[in-house]
Design a protein around this motif. Structure first.
Motif, PDB file in Angstrom:
ATOM      1  N   ALA A  38       0.843  -1.197   0.000  1.00  0.00           N
ATOM      2  CA  ALA A  38       0.000   0.000   0.000  1.00  0.00           C
ATOM      3  C   ALA A  38       0.874   1.241   0.000  1.00  0.00           C
ATOM      4  O   ALA A  38       1.881   1.303   0.713  1.00  0.00           O
ATOM      5  CB  ALA A  38      -0.907   0.016   1.223  1.00  0.00           C
ATOM      6  N   LEU A  39       0.464   2.244  -0.792  1.00  0.00           N
ATOM      7  CA  LEU A  39       1.176   3.519  -0.848  1.00  0.00           C
ATOM      8  C   LEU A  39       0.244   4.621  -0.353  1.00  0.00           C
ATOM      9  O   LEU A  39      -0.830   4.844  -0.922  1.00  0.00           O
ATOM     10  CB  LEU A  39       1.645   3.811  -2.274  1.00  0.00           C
ATOM     11  N   ASP A  86       7.581  13.217  -4.936  1.00  0.00           N
ATOM     12  CA  ASP A  86       6.486  13.980  -5.515  1.00  0.00           C
ATOM     13  C   ASP A  86       5.459  13.003  -6.072  1.00  0.00           C
ATOM     14  O   ASP A  86       5.758  12.263  -7.013  1.00  0.00           O
ATOM     15  CB  ASP A  86       7.046  14.877  -6.620  1.00  0.00           C
ATOM     16  N   VAL A  87       4.255  12.988  -5.535  1.00  0.00           N
ATOM     17  CA  VAL A  87       3.231  12.032  -5.967  1.00  0.00           C
ATOM     18  C   VAL A  87       2.821  12.231  -7.417  1.00  0.00           C
ATOM     19  O   VAL A  87       2.213  11.350  -8.014  1.00  0.00           O
ATOM     20  CB  VAL A  87       1.973  12.044  -5.058  1.00  0.00           C
ATOM     21  N   SER A 121       1.210   8.837 -12.474  1.00  0.00           N
ATOM     22  CA  SER A 121       2.193   8.296 -11.541  1.00  0.00           C
ATOM     23  C   SER A 121       1.659   7.064 -10.818  1.00  0.00           C
ATOM     24  O   SER A 121       2.329   6.030 -10.733  1.00  0.00           O
ATOM     25  CB  SER A 121       2.559   9.395 -10.541  1.00  0.00           C
ATOM     26  N   VAL A 122       0.439   7.166 -10.311  1.00  0.00           N
ATOM     27  CA  VAL A 122      -0.189   6.043  -9.611  1.00  0.00           C
ATOM     28  C   VAL A 122      -0.418   4.884 -10.579  1.00  0.00           C
ATOM     29  O   VAL A 122      -0.131   3.729 -10.258  1.00  0.00           O
ATOM     30  CB  VAL A 122      -1.500   6.502  -8.936  1.00  0.00           C
ATOM     31  N   SER A 123      -0.899   5.179 -11.774  1.00  0.00           N
ATOM     32  CA  SER A 123      -1.160   4.122 -12.761  1.00  0.00           C
ATOM     33  C   SER A 123       0.114   3.362 -13.101  1.00  0.00           C
ATOM     34  O   SER A 123       0.091   2.144 -13.270  1.00  0.00           O
ATOM     35  CB  SER A 123      -1.774   4.720 -14.033  1.00  0.00           C
ATOM     36  N   ALA A 157      -8.401  12.559 -14.263  1.00  0.00           N
ATOM     37  CA  ALA A 157      -7.010  12.318 -13.882  1.00  0.00           C
ATOM     38  C   ALA A 157      -6.648  10.838 -13.858  1.00  0.00           C
ATOM     39  O   ALA A 157      -5.467  10.487 -13.923  1.00  0.00           O
ATOM     40  CB  ALA A 157      -6.733  12.939 -12.517  1.00  0.00           C
ATOM     41  N   PHE A 158      -7.650   9.971 -13.764  1.00  0.00           N
ATOM     42  CA  PHE A 158      -7.420   8.528 -13.682  1.00  0.00           C
ATOM     43  C   PHE A 158      -8.197   7.811 -14.791  1.00  0.00           C
ATOM     44  O   PHE A 158      -9.090   7.005 -14.512  1.00  0.00           O
ATOM     45  CB  PHE A 158      -7.850   8.001 -12.303  1.00  0.00           C
TER      46      PHE A 158
END
Length: 193
Positions: A38-39, A86-87, A121-123, A157-158
Motif C-alpha cells: 500500500a502507498l 512527488d506524488v 504516476s499512480v497508474s 485524472a485517472f
C-alpha cells in the motif's frame, strides 16, 4: 504549513478516525491475506501509514515535504517505510509496484495538470487489479484556499481506472469552511489491460 502548525488534515484524521477505519475495513474485506503493498500518497507526518501497516499492508508513505517525512520517521513503526517524493512524478523513486493507494486530501490541492500527473504516476506503479481510495473535498467558492475537486475531475485524472463507489465522507471535526466542502470517498480499480 507544518512550520506554522497549521495542519487541519491531521485534526480531521483524529476526529474522523472511526469513519476512516470503516472505509479501510471495507477495502480489505474483499481481499485475501496477505493484503499486499500500500502507498499512502501525501502521507505528511505519517498519520495513516502506520494504520495501513497495522492492518497487514506492506505500507509505504510518500510526501514531498522533507520535514514531514522526518517527523514521520521519528515515530515509524516496524514494517513501515517513508520516502520523500512527488506524488505527481514517482517514476524515478524506485518504489516498486502497489496493490492499494490511499490519498487523504492530497489530490484535491493540485491544479489540473498536477492531478493528471498523480493519475499517471499512480497508474505506472499499480499492479493489475489495484485499488485507490481517495478522500477529497468537493468544489466550493473557496477552492483556491482549501482545494476541492469534482467526480469528473477525479475521473479525468485517472482514465485507466474504473470508479467503483462514491460516498459522502464524515465532516465532524473539519470546522468551517471545510465542513461545507462536501467531502467524498472515491474508490477506484485499475482497469484490466
Amino acid at each position: 504549513m507544518y512550520r506554522f502548525g497549521v495542519t487541519p488534515w491531521e485534526r480531521y484524521g483524529k476526529a474522523a478516525a472511526d469513519s476512516i477505519a470503516a472505509v479501510l475495513h471495507r477495502e480489505e474485506a474483499e481481499r485475501s491475506r496477505p493484503l499486499g503493498r500500500a502507498l499512502d500518497l501525501g502521507c505528511g507526518r505519517g498519520q495513516f501509514t502506520p494504520e495501513l501497516g497495522r492492518r497487514g499492508w506492506e505500507a509505504v508513505g510518500v510526501d514531498y515535504v522533507p520535514a514531514a517525512i522526518e517527523a514521520a520517521e521519528r515515530k515509524r513503526p516496524e514494517g513501515v517505510t517513508y520516502v520523500v517524493g512527488d506524488v505527481t512524478n514517482l517514476a524515478g523513486a524506485g518504489l516498486g509496484t502497489f496493490d492499494f493507494f490511499l490519498d487523504i486530501g492530497c489530490f484535491q490541492g493540485f491544479e489540473a495538470d498536477r492531478r493528471r500527473g498523480e493519475g499517471r504516476s499512480v497508474s505506472a506503479l499499480a499492479n493489475p487489479g489495484a485499488t485507490l481510495l481517495m478522500l477529497a473535498f468537493g468544489v466550493t467558492r473557496l477552492r483556491g484556499r482549501i482545494g476541492g475537486v469534482s467526480q469528473a475531475e477525479v475521473e479525468d485524472a485517472f482514465p485507466d481506472w474504473e470508479m467503483l463507489d462514491v460516498r459522502p465522507a464524515e465532516t465532524a471535526g473539519l470546522g468551517w469552511p471545510m465542513n461545507r466542502s462536501s467531502p467524498q470517498w472515491y474508490r477506484m480499480r485499475l482497469r484490466p489491460e
